[in-house]
Design an enzyme around this catalytic site. Structure first.
Site, mmCIF file in Angstrom:
data_model
loop_
_atom_site.group_PDB
_atom_site.id
_atom_site.type_symbol
_atom_site.label_atom_id
_atom_site.label_comp_id
_atom_site.label_asym_id
_atom_site.label_seq_id
_atom_site.Cartn_x
_atom_site.Cartn_y
_atom_site.Cartn_z
ATOM 1 N N ASP A 1 -69.064 54.050 -24.849
ATOM 2 C CA ASP A 1 -69.876 52.849 -24.963
ATOM 3 C C ASP A 1 -70.380 52.374 -23.595
ATOM 4 O O ASP A 1 -69.667 52.464 -22.588
ATOM 5 C CB ASP A 1 -69.033 51.752 -25.626
ATOM 6 C CG ASP A 1 -69.836 50.536 -26.006
ATOM 7 O OD1 ASP A 1 -70.815 50.694 -26.753
ATOM 8 O OD2 ASP A 1 -69.481 49.430 -25.557
ATOM 9 N N GLU B 1 -73.295 56.672 -24.290
ATOM 10 C CA GLU B 1 -74.310 55.760 -24.828
ATOM 11 C C GLU B 1 -75.265 55.407 -23.695
ATOM 12 O O GLU B 1 -74.997 54.520 -22.876
ATOM 13 C CB GLU B 1 -73.691 54.486 -25.404
ATOM 14 C CG GLU B 1 -74.756 53.603 -26.059
ATOM 15 C CD GLU B 1 -74.347 52.145 -26.199
ATOM 16 O OE1 GLU B 1 -75.039 51.425 -26.932
ATOM 17 O OE2 GLU B 1 -73.363 51.714 -25.566
ATOM 18 N N ASP C 1 -76.684 49.502 -33.875
ATOM 19 C CA ASP C 1 -77.365 48.563 -32.984
ATOM 20 C C ASP C 1 -78.840 48.367 -33.297
ATOM 21 O O ASP C 1 -79.512 47.600 -32.598
ATOM 22 C CB ASP C 1 -77.246 49.049 -31.535
ATOM 23 C CG ASP C 1 -75.890 48.760 -30.925
ATOM 24 O OD1 ASP C 1 -75.302 47.708 -31.256
ATOM 25 O OD2 ASP C 1 -75.408 49.574 -30.124
#
Length: 572
Positions: free
Chosen positions: A329, A358, A425
């Protein structure tokens, strides 16, 4: 000759080792400008002067709106080479080396481009299984409570004197009980958003990195999930949140309680003492966060203690539970030295573990072989949105976007990129298409036929929709889902898994004209070539694909109807 457009960068995606004998060399030039490019290379340690030069013709492999890319895979007996390019546009010929254009060669070897040493330790390598992978991304709270069912009920559980929360009732056991569904869809890798103990339902505000959140289940539930998945030939990847923690994480709690006397004060970024956790969600905290999210204080991953703590976390879940990789992340906001050490430690525990960063922008900085194997390919989503969903770009432009995705990284890293249309997201792609299943299916087919790892976000295959968080993270539509779309997904995934070129083949554009919605390409591997054409327009387009027809909609003779497609294969 348009010399100002010509580019080559040594020791980069333009020049890199595939292995100890094969080197990829690329040159960019203006679209349609050069007729011929020849690479001349020699042994840096050649004992003769002038040295022996060896020529190899380069191939124009891909183009975007403005440029052509010329490429050569050089099988070379030398570990260290220097090289130059001979360029011809039909009217003029010249040499290009050392960043200059000239009409003669020199004996001084230092003036040429150089690969100092094709060292095995510097060659970027990814797990071979990425070629076979089809990923299913699960947001655990939203997926399942049990077999083909999610309760949709909010939950609260106690953990170490704190309260954790769930929103929709999904559990780890619910994932395990539906592995047969995923296997039947053709999935062979499950990626779970965060599952460790955390305050909020999304689990990105972590309290504890060694325990499953009690709203989701137990550590033994997770062990059963991994073992069951492995028994079905499926791998498991989990989310690693190491850029920040939750504000109830033990180290941050200590800083709040003890202030500058805390032994953990250097674990965090830009603390203002006393450290106060603001109750107002709109307040900007006196400490660095993920964005300005007060619940998620940013960790200083350059601190040796922090690095050791979280590298140990990375090792633990690989060694003790057998996970097959980490999705990392906010990877672009963590320091490089942390990721290099994290990679070393995780790969030592499991060499075939996959590390996915990410990174929403181009991820070349992190994909040199020393940090990640892969990144989340949000660029693919953006380009597909413009071509398939919004239809604001034509096939010519879209083809150029594809070239950009293929040429921006070292070749061996492209098959490892996580190609997504949706994630937790962003709004659902079907909704971006205005609910038009025809455009959506074309995007899905492209995703499953393009180089990289296709990633299906839970419920995409059943027609999940939504543009705001509450909708795109809605419960899995186990009842009332789109069965026709589910059948399409199953067939498209099966096609990818059956045809080696779609998993491992070279990519070439066949047709992509200005003003047209017809995009056709091929993938070739092992003497077999697969052709794919999608017509994202409301008019029939002429397209005659060679080979045996495998699957089509709207194909009549040599025309593909509005929003139709065709897939063919030729062998031998």
């Amino acid at each position: 000759m348009k010399k100002e457009t010509i580019l080559h960068i040594p020791m980069s995606e333009y020049a890199h080792g595939l292995d100890e004998r094969r080197i990829v060399l690329r040159l960019r030039a203006a679209r349609g400008d050069l007729e011929r490019v020849t690479l001349w290379y020699g042994d840096t340690a050649c004992r003769k002067t002038p040295i022996d030069w060896f020529p190899e013709p380069m191939e124009r492999v891909l183009s975007d709106e403005y440029h052509d890319w010329w490429e050569l895979t050089l099988e070379c007996p030398y570990h260290r080479i220097f090289y130059h390019f001979e360029l011809s546009d039909g009217a003029e010929s010249c040499y290009y080396y050392g960043g200059v254009f000239t009409y003669k060669l020199v004996d001084d070897r230092s003036e040429y481009f150089k690969l100092p040493f094709n060292h095995r330790a510097d060659i970027a390598r990814v797990p071979d299984w990425v070629h076979e992978a089809v990923v299913y991304n699960i947001f655990p709270d939203s997926f399942a409570t049990s077999r083909r069912y999610i309760s949709g009920e909010a939950t609260q559980r106690e953990f170490g004197g704190l309260t954790t929360h769930g929103k929709l009732g999904g559990t780890i056991r619910g994932v395990t009980e539906n592995l047969d569904y995923l296997s039947g869809l053709g999935i062979n890798c499950v990626y779970l958003n965060p599952i460790f103990a955390a305050g909020e339902y999304h689990k990105y505000d972590l309290i504890d990195y060694y325990h499953i959140d009690p709203c989701l289940g137990t550590n033994e539930d997770f062990r059963e999930l991994v073992d069951s998945a492995h028994g079905l030939g499926m791998r498991v990847i989990i989310d690693g949140v190491f850029n920040h923690c939750g504000w109830r994480f033990f180290a941050f709690e200590d800083v709040v309680q003890k202030g500058e006397a805390s032994r953990y004060k250097d674990w965090f970024y830009r603390l203002e003492f006393p450290v106060v956790r603001p109750e107002d969600p709109e307040a900007i905290p006196g400490y660095e966060c993920f964005g300005y999210e007060r619940l998620m204080p940013k960790l200083d991953t350059a601190n040796p203690e922090v690095r050791e703590y979280f590298c140990a976390v990375g090792e633990h879940w690989v060694r003790e539970y057998g996970i097959d990789g980490w999705r990392l992340d906010v990877a672009s906001e963590v320091d490089d030295s942390f990721w290099r050490e994290f990679r070393r430690r995780v790969k030592a525990a499991k060499p075939e573990a996959l590390l996915i960063g990410e990174v929403w922008e181009s991820a070349g900085h992190w994909l040199d072989g020393s940090m990640f194997d892969s990144a989340m390919n949000y660029e693919l989503r953006r380009h597909c949105r413009r071509f398939f969903a919004e239809q604001t770009e034509d096939a010519f432009t879209f083809s150029g976007r594809c070239t950009g995705m293929l040429m921006r990284y070292r070749r061996q890293l492209v098959p490892a990129q996580l190609n997504l249309l949706d994630s937790h997201d962003v709004g659902r792609f079907l909704s971006l298409c205005g609910g038009d299943a025809r455009r959506y299916r074309l995007a899905v087919l492209f995703q499953l036929c393009f180089p990289g790892i296709p990633s299906v976000f839970y419920g995409d295959e059943l027609g999940a929709s939504g543009l705001v968080e509450a909708d795109y993270r809605r419960p899995m539509p186990w009842q009332g889902g789109n069965e026709k779309l589910l059948a399409f997904y199953r067939r498209a995934i099966a096609l990818r898994r059956e045809l080696a070129p779609l998993r491992r083949g070279d990519f070439r554009c066949i047709s992509a004209e200005r003003g047209s919605g017809l995009f056709a390409f091929s993938r070739e591997y092992g003497g077999e070539r697969v052709y794919v054409a999608v017509n994202c327009s409301d008019r029939a387009e002429k397209c005659a694909l060679p080979g045996e027809k495998l699957w089509s909609e709207g194909l009549e003779a040599d025309k593909i109807g509005p929003y139709g497609f065709a897939v063919t294969v030729s062998r031998g």
